[in-house]
Design an enzyme around this catalytic site. Structure first.
Site, PDB file in Angstrom:
ATOM      1  N   ARG A  15     -20.516  13.536 -13.007  1.00 18.37           N
ATOM      2  CA  ARG A  15     -19.375  13.659 -13.907  1.00 18.37           C
ATOM      3  C   ARG A  15     -19.723  14.532 -15.105  1.00 18.37           C
ATOM      4  O   ARG A  15     -20.834  14.461 -15.613  1.00 18.37           O
ATOM      5  CB  ARG A  15     -18.998  12.250 -14.365  1.00 18.37           C
ATOM      6  CG  ARG A  15     -17.802  12.176 -15.238  1.00 18.37           C
ATOM      7  CD  ARG A  15     -17.289  10.770 -15.263  1.00 18.37           C
ATOM      8  NE  ARG A  15     -18.130   9.884 -16.070  1.00 18.37           N
ATOM      9  CZ  ARG A  15     -17.905   8.586 -16.173  1.00 18.37           C
ATOM     10  NH1 ARG A  15     -16.929   8.008 -15.525  1.00 18.37           N
ATOM     11  NH2 ARG A  15     -18.683   7.839 -16.923  1.00 18.37           N
ATOM     12  N   ASP A  37     -14.976  -0.131 -24.043  1.00 17.19           N
ATOM     13  CA  ASP A  37     -16.113   0.607 -23.473  1.00 17.19           C
ATOM     14  C   ASP A  37     -15.639   1.735 -22.551  1.00 17.19           C
ATOM     15  O   ASP A  37     -16.455   2.550 -22.116  1.00 17.19           O
ATOM     16  CB  ASP A  37     -17.050  -0.335 -22.717  1.00 17.19           C
ATOM     17  CG  ASP A  37     -16.319  -1.238 -21.738  1.00 17.19           C
ATOM     18  OD1 ASP A  37     -15.527  -2.076 -22.195  1.00 17.19           O
ATOM     19  OD2 ASP A  37     -16.503  -1.089 -20.521  1.00 17.19           O
TER      20      ASP A  37
HETATM   21  P1  AMP Z   1     -16.433  -0.535 -15.521  1.00 12.95           P
HETATM   22  O1  AMP Z   1     -15.491  -1.662 -15.292  1.00 12.95           O
HETATM   23  O2  AMP Z   1     -16.706   0.305 -14.299  1.00 12.95           O
HETATM   24  O3  AMP Z   1     -16.070   0.290 -16.710  1.00 12.95           O
HETATM   25  O4  AMP Z   1     -17.845  -1.198 -15.817  1.00 12.95           O
HETATM   26  C1  AMP Z   1     -18.062  -2.138 -16.851  1.00 12.95           C
HETATM   27  C2  AMP Z   1     -19.542  -2.355 -17.003  1.00 12.95           C
HETATM   28  O5  AMP Z   1     -20.112  -2.873 -15.804  1.00 12.95           O
HETATM   29  C3  AMP Z   1     -20.330  -1.105 -17.319  1.00 12.95           C
HETATM   30  O6  AMP Z   1     -21.374  -1.475 -18.174  1.00 12.95           O
HETATM   31  C4  AMP Z   1     -20.828  -0.683 -15.969  1.00 12.95           C
HETATM   32  O7  AMP Z   1     -21.967   0.124 -16.051  1.00 12.95           O
HETATM   33  C5  AMP Z   1     -21.126  -2.014 -15.314  1.00 12.95           C
HETATM   34  N1  AMP Z   1     -21.038  -1.948 -13.853  1.00 12.95           N
HETATM   35  C6  AMP Z   1     -19.928  -1.817 -13.103  1.00 12.95           C
HETATM   36  N2  AMP Z   1     -20.220  -1.806 -11.798  1.00 12.95           N
HETATM   37  C7  AMP Z   1     -21.563  -1.915 -11.696  1.00 12.95           C
HETATM   38  C8  AMP Z   1     -22.492  -1.956 -10.616  1.00 12.95           C
HETATM   39  N3  AMP Z   1     -22.095  -1.873  -9.350  1.00 12.95           N
HETATM   40  N4  AMP Z   1     -23.799  -2.095 -10.917  1.00 12.95           N
HETATM   41  C9  AMP Z   1     -24.214  -2.182 -12.187  1.00 12.95           C
HETATM   42  N5  AMP Z   1     -23.401  -2.162 -13.244  1.00 12.95           N
HETATM   43  C10 AMP Z   1     -22.088  -2.024 -13.012  1.00 12.95           C
HETATM   44 MG    MG Z   2     -16.665   1.687 -17.796  1.00 10.52          MG
END
Ligand code: AMP
Ligand code: MG
Length: 496
Positions: free
Chosen positions: A176, A256
Site C-alpha cells: 500500500r 485508528d
Molecule cells: P483493522 O480492523 O483491520 O483496522 O485492525 C484493527 C487492529 O487489529 C490493527 O491493529 C490491526 O493491525 C490488527 N489486526 C487485524 N487483523 C489482524 C491479523 N490477522 N493479525 C494481526 N493483527 C491484526
Molecule cells: Mg486498521
C-alpha cells in the site's frame, strides 16, 4: 532488467524515538504468485511499469525481497474502536518497509499489509486473505478514479498458504502507498500514556513531512498545534463530504483507521450505496449501525474530538486548567471548523451532480426532497444520477415512478429552467461527475471468486475500468448494473 532498486528511501519514521515502532522484518509468503500489479501506482514512485521485472516485483510484494534502503518497522498506535478506548493497537499485520521520495519530492510510505506477525499482533495471525487484499486494491483505485483522497496499492501477491477466518482462505499481501500512515490513534497512543514529548515529536514529524508551510516554526507550540488540528478537522470534513456525495460507506471508522491527512485509509467491510438508504450498514458486525452511511460525518467529527483531546497535551494552558472552557476555547473553535468545511463542500458536490452551475435559494430543499425520494423508493444511487445526467429516465421507467419521484422531477425541471447555458453542455458536465461505474460488492465478489480459482484477469480489467469511472466503456456495461439474485445478499464482515 528492473528498476525497483532505484527507489530512493528516506525513512523518517524509523528515525523517531523507538517507542514509535517495532523493528521487524516481514515474514515472507511461501511460493508467492503475482495477483495484481498497478502501473498507475508504479508511476507515483517514478518506476517505469514496463521495466519492472515481474519476479522481483512478486518477491517484493510477498516480503521475499528487501530493497536497499528499506528499514522495516511496525507502527504503534491506539484507537477508539466502536467508541471504546483501546490503548494498544498498532500494525498487527502490516509492516512499513520504508518511505520513498520521488523526483517531485513526494513521500510515499511502502506499507506491506498481511506481512506477518509483529509485537502488535495480539491474537491475530499477521496475515490478510486474498479476498480482502483484492477488495482493498480495487477500492483504492475506485476512489482514486472518483477523485477521492485515498491510499493506493502497487500490487498484490498471493500464496496457497491457508489462513483461517470464518472459512479457510488463502493468504495474500498488498503493498500500500500513502504519503503517511499516521492515524488519529497514533497521537492518542502517546497522549493516553502521558508521553507529551512523544506527542510533540509526532506533531513535528507530520508537519515537517507533510505540511511544512502550514505552521510557522517561529510561533508558540500551542498555536501551531491548534492550527494543525483545525486543518485536520477541515480535511476530514471535506473527505466526508466526498464519501457522502459518492455514496461510499467505510464501515470501520475507528480512530485508528482515520488518517491524519484526511485520506481514505484501511478498507475493510466498505460498501457503495446501491438502493439508497441513509441507514445503510455495510459491516454486518456493526449491529448498532454506529458507522451507518449517513452517520459518517457526525462520527468523523466525534473522532476529530478524540484527536483534539490527545493534542491538547501540547497546550500548557489546558494542562494547567483542566476542564476550563477558556483554556479549551481555541480547541473548540478549531473543532467547530468542521461543519463549515463539510457543508459547502457537500453542497458544491451535489450541485455538480445535479448539474447546477449556479447557487440558488431552494437548492438545499431540492436536494433534501430528492434524498427523500431516493430513500423512499430505494433508488439505485449511482444509476439515478447517471441517468439524470443523460436526461433520460432517472431511475426506472416512467410508469414505475412514484408520485413523489415525478413531483421531484418537475421541481428539478423548473429549477433547470432558471440555469444559464445549454442542456447539452450540462449533460456532459454531469457525466464527468456522475460515475457510470462504482465498485459494487457483487462486482468485487466476481473478481474475488475468479481469483480464488487463479484467474486474476478480472482484477486488471476492473482496475482499468475504475480508473475512468465516468467513461462509457462499451462491453463492460454489466458492471454498472445493480445486483440481482443472490448477489443482493452479499454480506461483508470485519474478518479480513
Ligand atoms: P483493522 O480492523 O483491520 O483496522 O485492525 C484493527 C487492529 O487489529 C490493527 O491493529 C490491526 O493491525 C490488527 N489486526 C487485524 N487483523 C489482524 C491479523 N490477522 N493479525 C494481526 N493483527 C491484526
Ligand atoms: Mg486498521
Amino acid at each position: 532488467m528492473t528498476n525497483l532498486d532505484s527507489l530512493v528511501f528516506d525513512n523518517a519514521y524509523a528515525r523517531l524515538h523507538p517507542a514509535f515502532y517495532e523493528v521487524v522484518d516481514p515474514t515472507p509468503l511461501p511460493e508467492p504468485y503475482l495477483v495484481a500489479f498497478n502501473p498507475d501506482a508504479a508511476v507515483l514512485l517514478d518506476l517505469d511499469p514496463a521495466r519492472i521485472d515481474r519476479d522481483e516485483l512478486t518477491a517484493l510484494l510477498s516480503g521475499n525481497l528487501r530493497l536497499p534502503g528499506s528499514e522495516p518497522i511496525a507502527e504503534a498506535y491506539a484507537g477508539h474502536q466502536f467508541g471504546v478506548w483501546v490503548p494498544q493497537l498498532g500494525d498487527g499485520r502490516a509492516i512499513l518497509l520504508g518511505q520513498v521520495v520521488n523526483a517531485r519530492g513526494e513521500r510515499w510510505d511502502l506499507h506491506l499489509k498481511g506481512a506477518g506477525r509483529t509485537r502488535f499482533s495480539r491474537f491475530g495471525d499477521g496475515r490478510s486473505v486474498l479476498r480482502s487484499a483484492i477488495r482493498e486494491y480495487l477500492a483504492g483505485e475506485a476512489l482514486a478514479g472518483l477523485g477521492i483522497p485515498t491510499t493506493r496499492a502497487l500490487g498484490i501477491a498471493g500464496s496457497d498458504l491457508p489462513v483461517q477466518r470464518e472459512e479457510t482462505e488463502t493468504a495474500a499481501t498488498l503493498l500500500r502507498l500513502a504519503p503517511s500512515h499516521v492515524r488519529f490513534g497514533s497521537f492518542e497512543f502517546f497522549a493516553a500514556r502521558g508521553e507529551t514529548e512523544r506527542v510533540r515529536e509526532l506533531f513535528e514529524h507530520v508537519i515537517a513531512q507533510q505540511s511544512p508551510d502550514l505552521v510557522l516554526a517561529s510561533e508558540p507550540l500551542p498555536i501551531r498545534v491548534v492550527r494543525f488540528f483545525a486543518e485536520v478537522c477541515e480535511r476530514t470534513a471535506r473527505l466526508m463530504a466526498r464519501w457522502i456525495a459518492e455514496g461510499f460507506a467505510h464501515g470501520v471508522m475507528n480512530t485508528d483507521n482515520m488518517s491524519i491527512l484526511g485520506i481514505t485509509l484501511d478498507y475493510g467491510p466498505y460498501g457503495f450505496l446501491e438502493g439508497y438508504d441513509a441507514g445503510f450498514i455495510c459491516n454486518h458486525t456493526d449491529v448498532e449501525g454506529r458507522y451507518a452511511f449517513g452517520r459518517q460525518p457526525a462520527v468523523a467529527l466525534w473522532n476529530c474530538a478524540r484527536l483534539g483531546e490527545a493534542l491538547t497535551a501540547l497546550d500548557p494552558d489546558v494542562a494547567a486548567n483542566p476542564g476550563s472552557e477558556e483554556a479549551l476555547a481555541p480547541w473548540q473553535a478549531a473543532l467547530d471548523s468542521y461543519w463549515p468545511a463539510f457543508n459547502p463542500e457537500y453542497a458544491r458536490l451535489m450541485r455538480g451532480k445535479l448539474g447546477l452551475a449556479t447557487e440558488q435559494e431552494g437548492d438545499a430543499g431540492l436536494l433534501q426532497e430528492l434524498l427523500g425520494v431516493l430513500q423512499a423508493d430505494r433508488l439505485d444511487y449511482p444509476t439515478f444520477f447517471r441517468r439524470l445526467s443523460g436526461l433520460g429516465s432517472p431511475g426506472r421507467p416512467d410508469e414505475d415512478r412514484s408520485e413523489r419521484h415525478r413531483a421531484w422531477l418537475e421541481r428539478y425541471a423548473a429549477r433547470l429552467a432558471g440555469e444559464p447555458g445549454h442542456a447539452t453542455g450540462r449533460a456532459e458536465r454531469m457525466q464527468r461527475v456522475n460515475p457510470k461505474y462504482v465498485l459494487r460488492n457483487w462486482v468485487a465478489q466476481e473478481a474475488i471468486e475468479r481469483a480464488q480459482r487463479k484467474d486474476f484477469s478480472l482484477i486488471e480489467e476492473l482496475r482499468r475500468l475504475f480508473s475512468d469511472p465516468f467513461g462509457e466503456h462499451p462491453g463492460m456495461e454489466r458492471f454498472a448494473e445493480p445486483p440481482s439474485g443472490p448477489a443482493r445478499d452479499i454480506v461483508v464482515s470485519c474478518s479480513s
